[in-house]
Scaffold this motif. Sequence first.
Motif, PDB file in Angstrom:
ATOM      1  N   ALA A 270       2.244 -16.619  -1.899  1.00  0.00           N
ATOM      2  CA  ALA A 270       2.526 -17.027  -3.272  1.00  0.00           C
ATOM      3  C   ALA A 270       4.024 -17.235  -3.489  1.00  0.00           C
ATOM      4  O   ALA A 270       4.444 -18.189  -4.151  1.00  0.00           O
ATOM      5  CB  ALA A 270       1.985 -15.980  -4.241  1.00  0.00           C
ATOM      6  N   LEU A 271       4.837 -16.341  -2.942  1.00  0.00           N
ATOM      7  CA  LEU A 271       6.289 -16.484  -3.082  1.00  0.00           C
ATOM      8  C   LEU A 271       6.782 -17.766  -2.428  1.00  0.00           C
ATOM      9  O   LEU A 271       7.651 -18.462  -2.979  1.00  0.00           O
ATOM     10  CB  LEU A 271       6.989 -15.268  -2.466  1.00  0.00           C
ATOM     11  CG  LEU A 271       6.821 -13.947  -3.220  1.00  0.00           C
ATOM     12  CD1 LEU A 271       7.184 -12.769  -2.326  1.00  0.00           C
ATOM     13  CD2 LEU A 271       7.684 -13.940  -4.477  1.00  0.00           C
ATOM     14  N   ALA A 272       6.227 -18.095  -1.265  1.00  0.00           N
ATOM     15  CA  ALA A 272       6.616 -19.334  -0.584  1.00  0.00           C
ATOM     16  C   ALA A 272       6.261 -20.555  -1.415  1.00  0.00           C
ATOM     17  O   ALA A 272       6.925 -21.598  -1.313  1.00  0.00           O
ATOM     18  CB  ALA A 272       5.945 -19.403   0.787  1.00  0.00           C
ATOM     19  N   GLY A 273       5.235 -20.419  -2.257  1.00  0.00           N
ATOM     20  CA  GLY A 273       4.831 -21.516  -3.125  1.00  0.00           C
ATOM     21  C   GLY A 273       5.585 -21.570  -4.436  1.00  0.00           C
ATOM     22  O   GLY A 273       5.243 -22.370  -5.311  1.00  0.00           O
ATOM     23  N   GLY A 274       6.576 -20.685  -4.611  1.00  0.00           N
ATOM     24  CA  GLY A 274       7.407 -20.726  -5.802  1.00  0.00           C
ATOM     25  C   GLY A 274       7.081 -19.704  -6.867  1.00  0.00           C
ATOM     26  O   GLY A 274       7.691 -19.719  -7.935  1.00  0.00           O
ATOM     27  N   ALA A 275       6.129 -18.797  -6.604  1.00  0.00           N
ATOM     28  CA  ALA A 275       5.778 -17.788  -7.603  1.00  0.00           C
ATOM     29  C   ALA A 275       6.927 -16.801  -7.794  1.00  0.00           C
ATOM     30  O   ALA A 275       7.701 -16.529  -6.871  1.00  0.00           O
ATOM     31  CB  ALA A 275       4.518 -17.046  -7.172  1.00  0.00           C
ATOM     32  N   ASP A 276       7.021 -16.257  -9.005  1.00  0.00           N
ATOM     33  CA  ASP A 276       8.021 -15.242  -9.347  1.00  0.00           C
ATOM     34  C   ASP A 276       7.294 -13.907  -9.402  1.00  0.00           C
ATOM     35  O   ASP A 276       6.639 -13.571 -10.396  1.00  0.00           O
ATOM     36  CB  ASP A 276       8.658 -15.587 -10.695  1.00  0.00           C
ATOM     37  CG  ASP A 276       9.741 -14.596 -11.108  1.00  0.00           C
ATOM     38  OD1 ASP A 276       9.996 -13.640 -10.353  1.00  0.00           O
ATOM     39  OD2 ASP A 276      10.332 -14.783 -12.192  1.00  0.00           O
ATOM     40  N   ILE A 277       7.373 -13.136  -8.310  1.00  0.00           N
ATOM     41  CA  ILE A 277       6.597 -11.905  -8.177  1.00  0.00           C
ATOM     42  C   ILE A 277       7.506 -10.772  -7.728  1.00  0.00           C
ATOM     43  O   ILE A 277       8.332 -10.941  -6.822  1.00  0.00           O
ATOM     44  CB  ILE A 277       5.451 -12.070  -7.149  1.00  0.00           C
ATOM     45  CG1 ILE A 277       4.492 -13.186  -7.569  1.00  0.00           C
ATOM     46  CG2 ILE A 277       4.687 -10.751  -6.971  1.00  0.00           C
ATOM     47  CD1 ILE A 277       3.415 -13.474  -6.544  1.00  0.00           C
ATOM     48  N   THR A 278       7.347  -9.615  -8.364  1.00  0.00           N
ATOM     49  CA  THR A 278       7.916  -8.368  -7.889  1.00  0.00           C
ATOM     50  C   THR A 278       6.830  -7.297  -7.997  1.00  0.00           C
ATOM     51  O   THR A 278       5.746  -7.542  -8.521  1.00  0.00           O
ATOM     52  CB  THR A 278       9.149  -7.946  -8.711  1.00  0.00           C
ATOM     53  OG1 THR A 278       8.824  -8.011 -10.107  1.00  0.00           O
ATOM     54  CG2 THR A 278      10.334  -8.863  -8.430  1.00  0.00           C
ATOM     55  N   LEU A 279       7.128  -6.115  -7.483  1.00  0.00           N
ATOM     56  CA  LEU A 279       6.165  -5.010  -7.558  1.00  0.00           C
ATOM     57  C   LEU A 279       6.938  -3.701  -7.591  1.00  0.00           C
ATOM     58  O   LEU A 279       8.135  -3.656  -7.287  1.00  0.00           O
ATOM     59  CB  LEU A 279       5.191  -5.048  -6.387  1.00  0.00           C
ATOM     60  CG  LEU A 279       5.761  -5.032  -4.967  1.00  0.00           C
ATOM     61  CD1 LEU A 279       6.006  -3.588  -4.480  1.00  0.00           C
ATOM     62  CD2 LEU A 279       4.831  -5.735  -3.994  1.00  0.00           C
ATOM     63  N   ASP A 280       6.257  -2.636  -7.980  1.00  0.00           N
ATOM     64  CA  ASP A 280       6.859  -1.306  -7.866  1.00  0.00           C
ATOM     65  C   ASP A 280       5.893  -0.375  -7.164  1.00  0.00           C
ATOM     66  O   ASP A 280       4.682  -0.629  -7.103  1.00  0.00           O
ATOM     67  CB  ASP A 280       7.270  -0.744  -9.230  1.00  0.00           C
ATOM     68  CG  ASP A 280       6.107  -0.448 -10.179  1.00  0.00           C
ATOM     69  OD1 ASP A 280       5.295   0.447  -9.868  1.00  0.00           O
ATOM     70  OD2 ASP A 280       6.020  -1.109 -11.236  1.00  0.00           O
ATOM     71  N   SER A 281       6.446   0.694  -6.606  1.00  0.00           N
ATOM     72  CA  SER A 281       5.605   1.738  -6.011  1.00  0.00           C
ATOM     73  C   SER A 281       6.342   3.057  -6.069  1.00  0.00           C
ATOM     74  O   SER A 281       7.555   3.115  -6.248  1.00  0.00           O
ATOM     75  CB  SER A 281       5.230   1.401  -4.559  1.00  0.00           C
ATOM     76  OG  SER A 281       6.333   1.590  -3.686  1.00  0.00           O
ATOM     77  N   TYR A 282       5.579   4.143  -5.913  1.00  0.00           N
ATOM     78  CA  TYR A 282       6.136   5.488  -5.825  1.00  0.00           C
ATOM     79  C   TYR A 282       5.968   5.975  -4.387  1.00  0.00           C
ATOM     80  O   TYR A 282       5.012   5.606  -3.694  1.00  0.00           O
ATOM     81  CB  TYR A 282       5.448   6.438  -6.815  1.00  0.00           C
ATOM     82  CG  TYR A 282       3.942   6.365  -6.822  1.00  0.00           C
ATOM     83  CD1 TYR A 282       3.176   7.074  -5.887  1.00  0.00           C
ATOM     84  CD2 TYR A 282       3.267   5.581  -7.743  1.00  0.00           C
ATOM     85  CE1 TYR A 282       1.797   7.004  -5.880  1.00  0.00           C
ATOM     86  CE2 TYR A 282       1.880   5.509  -7.751  1.00  0.00           C
ATOM     87  CZ  TYR A 282       1.155   6.222  -6.817  1.00  0.00           C
ATOM     88  OH  TYR A 282      -0.220   6.142  -6.808  1.00  0.00           O
ATOM     89  N   PRO A 283       6.885   6.815  -3.885  1.00  0.00           N
ATOM     90  CA  PRO A 283       6.885   7.187  -2.463  1.00  0.00           C
ATOM     91  C   PRO A 283       6.036   8.424  -2.157  1.00  0.00           C
ATOM     92  O   PRO A 283       6.505   9.392  -1.556  1.00  0.00           O
ATOM     93  CB  PRO A 283       8.371   7.442  -2.195  1.00  0.00           C
ATOM     94  CG  PRO A 283       8.873   7.997  -3.493  1.00  0.00           C
ATOM     95  CD  PRO A 283       8.107   7.274  -4.570  1.00  0.00           C
ATOM     96  N   TYR A 284       4.787   8.379  -2.560  1.00  0.00           N
ATOM     97  CA  TYR A 284       3.834   9.477  -2.345  1.00  0.00           C
ATOM     98  C   TYR A 284       2.464   8.865  -2.078  1.00  0.00           C
ATOM     99  O   TYR A 284       2.211   7.709  -2.450  1.00  0.00           O
ATOM    100  CB  TYR A 284       3.740  10.385  -3.578  1.00  0.00           C
ATOM    101  CG  TYR A 284       5.032  11.072  -3.959  1.00  0.00           C
ATOM    102  CD1 TYR A 284       5.330  12.348  -3.493  1.00  0.00           C
ATOM    103  CD2 TYR A 284       5.958  10.440  -4.788  1.00  0.00           C
ATOM    104  CE1 TYR A 284       6.512  12.985  -3.852  1.00  0.00           C
ATOM    105  CE2 TYR A 284       7.145  11.060  -5.153  1.00  0.00           C
ATOM    106  CZ  TYR A 284       7.420  12.337  -4.680  1.00  0.00           C
ATOM    107  OH  TYR A 284       8.589  12.957  -5.026  1.00  0.00           O
ATOM    108  N   THR A 285       1.563   9.633  -1.488  1.00  0.00           N
ATOM    109  CA  THR A 285       0.221   9.114  -1.219  1.00  0.00           C
ATOM    110  C   THR A 285      -0.792   9.383  -2.333  1.00  0.00           C
ATOM    111  O   THR A 285      -1.626   8.519  -2.599  1.00  0.00           O
ATOM    112  CB  THR A 285      -0.326   9.657   0.112  1.00  0.00           C
ATOM    113  OG1 THR A 285      -0.221  11.072   0.131  1.00  0.00           O
ATOM    114  CG2 THR A 285       0.454   9.087   1.286  1.00  0.00           C
TER     115      THR A 285
END
Length: 523
Positions: A270-285
């Motif tokens: 999707a990013l290669a196609g021009g989408a504007d995407i970010t994400l977040d995560s927490y460092p635990y399982t």
Amino acid sequence: MDLVIRGARVVDGTGGPSYTADVGIHEGRIAELGRIAGGGRRTLDAHGLVLAPGFIDMHAHSDLALLRDPDHSAKAAQGVTLEVLGQDGLSYAPVDDRTLDEVRAAIAGWNGTGEDIDFDWRTVGGYLDRLDAQGIAVNAAYLVPQGTVRAHVVGWGDRPATPAELDRMRGLVAEGLAQGAVGMSSGLTYTPGMYASGAELTELCRVVAAYGGYYCPHHRSYGRGALAAYAEMVELTREAGCALHLAHATMNFGENQGRAGELLALLDGALAGGADITLDSYPYTPGCTTLVALLPSWANEGGPEAVLARLRDDAVAERIRYALEVEGADGCHGVPVDWSTIEIAGTTDPAFGAYVGTRVPDWDTARRLLLGDRLGPSILQHVGHEENVRAIMRHPVHTGGSDGILQGAKPHPRAYGTFPHYLGHYVRELGVLSLEECVAHLCGRPAARLRLPDRGLVRVGHRADLVLFDPLTVAAGSTYEHPRALPTGIPHVLIDGRFVVRDGRRTDVLAGRAVRRTPHRGR
């Protein structure tokens, strides 16, 4: 200069190499950077310390905690200088009196019942004004919660919105964005947000795009249907022309062990196609949510009182059990519940405090807790995979978000430890990220997503929201046994050039304010 910080190792938030410099602060902003010959009204010796932009928590549940707890060391002590609230589609604005009472009951497991809060606002702007008027420990931005908007207009029923209702929801989203919200959130495994069709969400995202905001969904499944749920969000925002930020982007449950690469390949395409995407995560399982959230959507329809009525009915309760344990309820991400993975993190009624820290043995116990504590229990769900956590945090569009629920006697340690855990465990001990990369994930990239041009970097003219930490000792103090222990190795935190933490101790300064991003009509 009001303050000169001397000899710090500057990690500036861009991901570029660190360097040694003095930093001069005047009137709340970085005024000089380099070798500063003159002194300031105050001087701080920072030799041996890293100076970085203040951390931005892209996924926070401090909506009431900021009003209830002026100290707020849970975040201030971590070096967090900005939190993004209004997450997972449920928060306290925009509302009317009915909706406010319903939302307070629905998310008591996240934030408490709010009995100690004067809810003297009804709009997004009113809530942000309240934060400013009271004064808060750290800065706060806000997302318009789509589930709350739907509850306000449509109610808690599982039905399509009428054209008139959709128009009204568009209006409420637009109003919230015009009043300073940075985007819109959804909780698509929570009622009533989950009852929105893709078409309905697309129409609301068109409004978000028009105001230059972003869409932050907790999508429809993190379990059996995770990849399809991610793909739905990518396609939906592509059609709406809206920026996308994926909330707590994880790949959990046994079905998804080792499959983070498939998610990242989807995003890369999707990013290669021009989408504007970010994400977040927490460092635990483990994950963290409310016990009632596991129930199938049909059992949650109609709001909290309707849920309690179903739980009291033995025949309906047996249907719920079957959906949870045999079919795999949509509230549990399509995966049959394994009670041994469910740990009680907190209850709203102290009478049920003995359950905190224990695993849920069976449905009968879960039902008794839900009824007795009026849907209040929060839980840890031990369903994550370390290899997925590490793979996702390495991705170049990744940002940090604690998803920190502060309610409960034994909350998830991520609420008090996310940011020092990144720096201590994943940078220093494991080398998953370099220090410079990690700070970019926690500072520069979040500020860019929020479109805040004077935050997130150490730059002349930028706001002096800064954290100083010892790279050799920084670590999370919070553990599963002692989840409220404060971090080590973070002696100083500043907001607008004012010390909110000094020499490792929380000051009485309330330098935080509501951060309103000025909307612009982009389409």
